[in-house]
Motif scaffolding. Structure first.
Motif, PDB file in Angstrom:
ATOM      1  N   PRO A  33      52.392  19.274  12.862  1.00  0.00           N
ATOM      2  CA  PRO A  33      51.278  18.314  12.828  1.00  0.00           C
ATOM      3  C   PRO A  33      51.220  17.395  14.046  1.00  0.00           C
ATOM      4  N   MET A  34      52.357  16.876  14.465  1.00  0.00           N
ATOM      5  CA  MET A  34      52.347  15.941  15.587  1.00  0.00           C
ATOM      6  C   MET A  34      52.041  16.653  16.903  1.00  0.00           C
ATOM      7  N   GLY A  35      52.434  17.907  17.002  1.00  0.00           N
ATOM      8  CA  GLY A  35      52.156  18.668  18.220  1.00  0.00           C
ATOM      9  C   GLY A  35      50.703  19.070  18.348  1.00  0.00           C
ATOM     10  N   THR A  36      49.965  19.082  17.219  1.00  0.00           N
ATOM     11  CA  THR A  36      48.540  19.435  17.257  1.00  0.00           C
ATOM     12  C   THR A  36      47.663  18.212  16.968  1.00  0.00           C
ATOM     13  N   ARG A  37      48.253  17.043  17.032  1.00  0.00           N
ATOM     14  CA  ARG A  37      47.516  15.797  16.806  1.00  0.00           C
ATOM     15  C   ARG A  37      47.110  15.189  18.145  1.00  0.00           C
ATOM     16  N   SER A  38      45.906  14.685  18.228  1.00  0.00           N
ATOM     17  CA  SER A  38      45.403  14.110  19.475  1.00  0.00           C
ATOM     18  C   SER A  38      45.360  12.584  19.382  1.00  0.00           C
ATOM     19  N   ASN A  39      46.350  11.949  19.988  1.00  0.00           N
ATOM     20  CA  ASN A  39      46.353  10.486  20.025  1.00  0.00           C
ATOM     21  C   ASN A  39      45.204   9.960  20.875  1.00  0.00           C
ATOM     22  N   TYR A  40      44.779  10.758  21.865  1.00  0.00           N
ATOM     23  CA  TYR A  40      43.671  10.335  22.732  1.00  0.00           C
ATOM     24  C   TYR A  40      42.376  10.203  21.933  1.00  0.00           C
ATOM     25  N   ILE A  41      42.123  11.181  21.088  1.00  0.00           N
ATOM     26  CA  ILE A  41      40.921  11.133  20.254  1.00  0.00           C
ATOM     27  C   ILE A  41      40.975   9.932  19.323  1.00  0.00           C
TER      28      ILE A  41
ATOM     29  N   LEU B  45      28.580   6.671   0.587  1.00  0.00           N
ATOM     30  CA  LEU B  45      28.816   5.459   1.370  1.00  0.00           C
ATOM     31  C   LEU B  45      27.688   5.227   2.366  1.00  0.00           C
ATOM     32  N   HIS B  46      27.162   6.318   2.923  1.00  0.00           N
ATOM     33  CA  HIS B  46      26.040   6.224   3.864  1.00  0.00           C
ATOM     34  C   HIS B  46      24.737   6.508   3.119  1.00  0.00           C
ATOM     35  N   ALA B  47      24.493   5.747   2.087  1.00  0.00           N
ATOM     36  CA  ALA B  47      23.303   5.959   1.266  1.00  0.00           C
ATOM     37  C   ALA B  47      22.016   5.700   2.036  1.00  0.00           C
ATOM     38  N   ASP B  48      22.116   4.975   3.152  1.00  0.00           N
ATOM     39  CA  ASP B  48      20.930   4.669   3.943  1.00  0.00           C
ATOM     40  C   ASP B  48      20.492   5.853   4.798  1.00  0.00           C
ATOM     41  N   LYS B  49      21.303   6.927   4.867  1.00  0.00           N
ATOM     42  CA  LYS B  49      20.975   8.093   5.683  1.00  0.00           C
ATOM     43  C   LYS B  49      20.569   9.260   4.798  1.00  0.00           C
ATOM     44  N   LYS B  50      19.628  10.044   5.296  1.00  0.00           N
ATOM     45  CA  LYS B  50      19.222  11.243   4.556  1.00  0.00           C
ATOM     46  C   LYS B  50      20.345  12.271   4.554  1.00  0.00           C
ATOM     47  N   GLN B  51      21.065  12.356   5.678  1.00  0.00           N
ATOM     48  CA  GLN B  51      22.165  13.308   5.808  1.00  0.00           C
ATOM     49  C   GLN B  51      23.278  12.701   6.642  1.00  0.00           C
ATOM     50  N   ILE B  52      24.501  13.158   6.432  1.00  0.00           N
ATOM     51  CA  ILE B  52      25.604  12.787   7.318  1.00  0.00           C
ATOM     52  C   ILE B  52      26.148  14.053   7.962  1.00  0.00           C
ATOM     53  N   SER B  53      26.743  13.880   9.125  1.00  0.00           N
ATOM     54  CA  SER B  53      27.341  15.003   9.841  1.00  0.00           C
ATOM     55  C   SER B  53      28.852  14.837   9.872  1.00  0.00           C
ATOM     56  N   VAL B  54      29.558  15.936   9.666  1.00  0.00           N
ATOM     57  CA  VAL B  54      31.018  15.942   9.648  1.00  0.00           C
ATOM     58  C   VAL B  54      31.490  16.878  10.752  1.00  0.00           C
ATOM     59  N   GLY B  55      32.125  16.323  11.778  1.00  0.00           N
ATOM     60  CA  GLY B  55      32.594  17.125  12.904  1.00  0.00           C
ATOM     61  C   GLY B  55      34.045  17.522  12.754  1.00  0.00           C
ATOM     62  N   PHE B  56      34.337  18.809  12.965  1.00  0.00           N
ATOM     63  CA  PHE B  56      35.708  19.316  12.884  1.00  0.00           C
ATOM     64  C   PHE B  56      36.261  19.485  14.294  1.00  0.00           C
ATOM     65  N   ILE B  57      37.336  18.767  14.594  1.00  0.00           N
ATOM     66  CA  ILE B  57      37.949  18.860  15.917  1.00  0.00           C
ATOM     67  C   ILE B  57      39.420  19.226  15.760  1.00  0.00           C
ATOM     68  N   GLY B  58      40.027  19.668  16.841  1.00  0.00           N
ATOM     69  CA  GLY B  58      41.444  20.025  16.802  1.00  0.00           C
ATOM     70  C   GLY B  58      41.780  21.069  17.843  1.00  0.00           C
ATOM     71  N   TYR B  59      43.045  21.360  17.950  1.00  0.00           N
ATOM     72  CA  TYR B  59      43.519  22.385  18.876  1.00  0.00           C
ATOM     73  C   TYR B  59      42.881  23.739  18.556  1.00  0.00           C
ATOM     74  N   PRO B  60      42.828  24.623  19.545  1.00  0.00           N
ATOM     75  CA  PRO B  60      42.412  25.997  19.239  1.00  0.00           C
ATOM     76  C   PRO B  60      43.383  26.620  18.234  1.00  0.00           C
ATOM     77  N   ASN B  61      42.862  27.451  17.371  1.00  0.00           N
ATOM     78  CA  ASN B  61      43.687  28.246  16.466  1.00  0.00           C
ATOM     79  C   ASN B  61      44.324  27.450  15.322  1.00  0.00           C
ATOM     80  N   VAL B  62      43.832  26.231  15.038  1.00  0.00           N
ATOM     81  CA  VAL B  62      44.365  25.493  13.885  1.00  0.00           C
ATOM     82  C   VAL B  62      43.581  25.797  12.614  1.00  0.00           C
ATOM     83  N   GLY B  63      42.444  26.468  12.751  1.00  0.00           N
ATOM     84  CA  GLY B  63      41.704  26.912  11.568  1.00  0.00           C
ATOM     85  C   GLY B  63      40.466  26.101  11.237  1.00  0.00           C
TER      86      GLY B  63
END
Length: 329
Positions: free
Chosen positions: A26-34, A101-119
């Motif tokens: 986990p720590m090796g594929t974690r991005s402290n910069y992000i 929680l974001h009831a004021d929005k019609k939709q929310i977006s969920v972005g998936f980020i991470g190292y290549p090959n983490v799934g």
């Protein structure tokens, strides 16, 4: 460190950022910069961790990492597969909470980020119960952004892998699957870290060799046993090294990092996955507000519940809920 334009683009387009981590490292594929970028520049956005590939580590390892990582952000364990997944119901319910929680929005977006090959793509496919994102155990399989509708008010964003840990050595990047093996000119030169990380008994079980004295000697023994030889009978060290790196990347060679503050226990892998949770159907409306069933919860499921419910970083979310409710009045 400077966060890449691609990373900031995903973050800017997302209300919730899901950082996918490899349960083995986990720590090796974690991005402290992000994480620092989110904290300093986008503090209003939500960040959660998804600990994927938990089927490749013992249950106590998953539990330990859940407890450790949840001190920073809400953390869920996950096993991405279309047949018998784990963590799907918990993640869907958490995303529904963010949508409310974001009831004021019609939709929310969920972005998936991470190292290549983490799934990342595999998790989205699991949530959708179908192959809507192309997946492969190779770096760079996802080349462009892809928007996927999970249900009425939640969209998912699949994007290419992001590499931000500049301290990674060449061997680290190969083991993590950051670079394609065919692009590595001499993979045999980087075999030593695998020999050091994977216990000898697992290497012996996998390749039926023993008594090696070095990485090169190990490769030579495997070459002799598998018949991978060059002209004049010389061992094809690079061909065997590529094969071993592939096995390592795809989870065929057991290894894991012990969570901080956790006492090592059995190395037995969770073969039956008895802690699988029942997932809510993706097309169900999020107004139902169903809760995760913990009647038959295992230590992993209990830790997962604790990681979300007792997360200190959720305090700002509670305050925001109050503001939303007062605004509705």
């Amino acid at each position: 460190a400077v966060v890449s334009t691609q990373s900031t683009g995903v973050i800017d387009s997302s209300d919730v950022v899901v950082q996918v981590l490899d349960a083995r490292d986990p720590m090796g594929t974690r991005s402290n910069y992000i994480e620092q970028y989110l904290k300093s520049e986008k503090a209003h956005k939500h960040l959660i961790f998804v600990l994927n590939k938990c089927d490749l580590v013992p249950t106590w390892v998953t539990k330990g990492w859940l407890v450790h990582l949840s001190c920073s952000h809400p953390t869920l364990a996950f096993h991405a597969t279309l047949k018998k997944s784990f963590g799907k119901g918990a993640l869907i319910n958490l995303l529904r909470q963010f949508a409310k929680l974001h009831a004021d929005k019609k939709q929310i977006s969920v972005g998936f980020i991470g190292y290549p090959n983490v799934g990342k793509s595999s998790i989205i496919n699991t949530l959708k119960d179908k192959k809507c994102c192309k997946v492969a155990p190779l770096a760079g399989e996802t080349k462009v952004w892809q928007y996927v509708s999970l249900f009425k008010r939640v969209n998912l964003i699949d994007c290419p892998g992001i590499v931000s840990n500049t301290s990674d050595s060449n061997a680290d990047m190969i083991m993590k699957g950051v670079v394609r093996l065919e692009m590595v000119p001499a993979p045999s030169a980087y075999i030593e870290p695998i020999i050091a990380r994977v216990k000898p008994k697992y290497l012996t079980q996998a390749y039926k060799v023993e008594g090696w004295t070095s990485g090169e000697d190990f490769l030579a023994k495997v070459c002799k046993r598998t018949g991978k030889l060059l002209k004049k009978g010389e061992p094809d060290l690079d061909a065997v090294a590529r094969m071993i790196f592939q096995d390592f990347q795809r989870g065929r060679l057991p290894y894991f990092n012990v969570p901080p503050g956790t006492k090592a226990e059995s190395e037995e892998m969770p073969t039956d996955m008895s802690f699988i949770d029942e997932a809510a159907p993706p097309d169900q409306e999020e107004d139902e507000g169903e809760k995760i069933d913990t009647a038959n919860a295992t230590p992993v499921a209990e830790a997962q519940q604790t990681a979300v419910v007792e997360q200190k970083d959720q305090e700002p979310l509670k305050k925001k809920r109050k503001l939303i409710r007062s605004g509705d009045d």
